[in-house]
Scaffold this active site. Structure first.
Site, PDB file in Angstrom:
ATOM      1  N   LYS A   1       5.084   1.014  -1.539  1.00  0.00           N
ATOM      2  CA  LYS A   1       4.091   1.293  -0.509  1.00  0.00           C
ATOM      3  C   LYS A   1       4.560   2.502   0.281  1.00  0.00           C
ATOM      4  O   LYS A   1       5.679   2.504   0.820  1.00  0.00           O
ATOM      5  CB  LYS A   1       3.916   0.086   0.423  1.00  0.00           C
ATOM      6  CG  LYS A   1       2.886   0.305   1.526  1.00  0.00           C
ATOM      7  CD  LYS A   1       2.826  -0.888   2.460  1.00  0.00           C
ATOM      8  CE  LYS A   1       1.812  -0.618   3.577  1.00  0.00           C
ATOM      9  NZ  LYS A   1       1.814  -1.679   4.595  1.00  0.00           N
TER      10      LYS A   1
ATOM     11  N   TYR B   1       8.705  -0.724   0.836  1.00  0.00           N
ATOM     12  CA  TYR B   1       7.950   0.061   1.809  1.00  0.00           C
ATOM     13  C   TYR B   1       8.731   1.323   2.157  1.00  0.00           C
ATOM     14  O   TYR B   1       9.800   1.246   2.780  1.00  0.00           O
ATOM     15  CB  TYR B   1       7.704  -0.790   3.055  1.00  0.00           C
ATOM     16  CG  TYR B   1       6.658  -0.289   4.012  1.00  0.00           C
ATOM     17  CD1 TYR B   1       5.966   0.899   3.812  1.00  0.00           C
ATOM     18  CD2 TYR B   1       6.338  -1.037   5.148  1.00  0.00           C
ATOM     19  CE1 TYR B   1       4.993   1.333   4.699  1.00  0.00           C
ATOM     20  CE2 TYR B   1       5.364  -0.611   6.047  1.00  0.00           C
ATOM     21  CZ  TYR B   1       4.702   0.575   5.816  1.00  0.00           C
ATOM     22  OH  TYR B   1       3.743   1.005   6.698  1.00  0.00           O
TER      23      TYR B   1
END
Length: 319
Positions: A174, A149
């Site tokens: 992400k 992330y």
């Protein structure tokens, strides 16, 4: 692949790449005494899966990962796995410093998760070499595939993402930063220097607002907090975007997502607290957020109810 078909034997990357619906980030349910309410959490997850979620991301940002003890985290991940029942994959959060991130990764694996969302390390602003080492150690700790992330204090150069893509067990990135120029450079670098099936996700708050731009880069996967409380709206938007129904996309952006984002931006932590209020408005008592987040005041909740009502009215108009 037919809806409801068990897909547990397929690799996680292949399951996530099936464009069947939004990615579901459930809230974590708490009882009146503030303790985790696993029965309500299972209901929340089960309803999301039955509504058409493509995957469940349990105990991540919307699920208040920061507020859960390791024991609560493992219990919630296990409950999500039980509720999903093999119909869609379950990805669990993992974060903090390397040692704790590894611990959470192993707890998620023991609880039956299909993969990990590795969130930024706690607080420190580290260099690229240290970040790469951190995520490689998390990936090496279990057999679970890892999605990294990018946001806040974990922002990567294209070269670092190439290193991540070359790391066994890391399957995707992400993006919660929103720098589309950087994302294009990342995608180009990985495509050139580490070709393969590396996945990219739009992880910005209320990702529907920016998903047109991400799709232009080839990023089709995105998280949907709205799916928690208005799955029909989130699914209609996902379908319209995927099929090129620009009229529906515009109507939902203008009449629902835009007003929702304006309200969300009126309070810190509303990316979680307002979503949780929305779930309660829709009839499932998932409790309040834990500190340091705070509940939205009554007038904001009333405005949220009006925004949701307008969103469903737009769906009716489109029929």
């Amino acid at each position: 692949m037919e809806p409801g078909e068990l897909v547990t034997s397929a690799p996680l990357a292949a399951r996530l790449d099936i464009p069947s619906g939004p990615l579901f980030f459930p809230v974590t349910a708490y009882g009146p005494d503030g303790s985790v309410d696993l029965d309500t959490f299972r209901t929340h997850v089960r309803r999301g899966v039955e509504a058409g979620a493509a995957a469940v991301f349990a105990c991540c940002g919307t699920g208040e990962f920061h507020a859960l003890t390791p024991e609560e985290f493992e219990a919630c991940v296990r409950a999500a796995v039980e509720a999903a029942d093999g119909r869609v994959p379950v990805v669990a959060g993992a974060g903090y410093g390397t040692a704790l991130a590894v611990r959470y990764a192993r707890l998620a694996e023991a609880a039956g998760a299909d993969g990990l969302l590795a969130m930024p390390p706690y607080l420190v602003v580290a260099g690229q070499e240290g970040l790469l080492r951190h995520y490689r150690e998390v990936a090496a700790a279990t057999a679970l595939p890892v999605i990294v992330y990018q946001r806040d204090n974990a922002v990567f150069t294209p070269e670092t993402v190439v290193g991540l893509a070359r790391t066994d067990g890391i399957i995707g990135l992400k993006d919660g930063l929103g720098d589309l120029g950087l994302m294009q450079r990342v995608i180009s670098a990985v495509r050139t220097e580490a070709p393969g099936d590396f996945l990219y996700f739009n992880g910005l708050p209320t990702a529907e607002q920016t998903q047109r731009a991400y799709r232009a880069l080839g990023v089709t996967l995105y998280s949907s907090a709205v799916f928690c409380f208005a799955p029909e709206i989130a699914l209609a938007f996902h379908q319209a975007l995927r099929t090129g129904d620009e009229t529906t996309v515009d109507k939902l952006l203008d009449g629902f997502y835009g007003p929702f984002v304006e309200l969300r931006d009126r309070g810190r932590g509303y990316a979680v607290a307002l979503v949780k209020a929305g779930v309660r408005l829709r009839g499932l008592d998932v409790g309040e957020v834990r500190p340091p987040l705070h509940e939205p005041p009554g007038d904001h909740v009333k405005q949220l109810a009006e925004v949701i009502e307008r969103g469903y009215a737009l769906l009716e108009e489109a029929k």
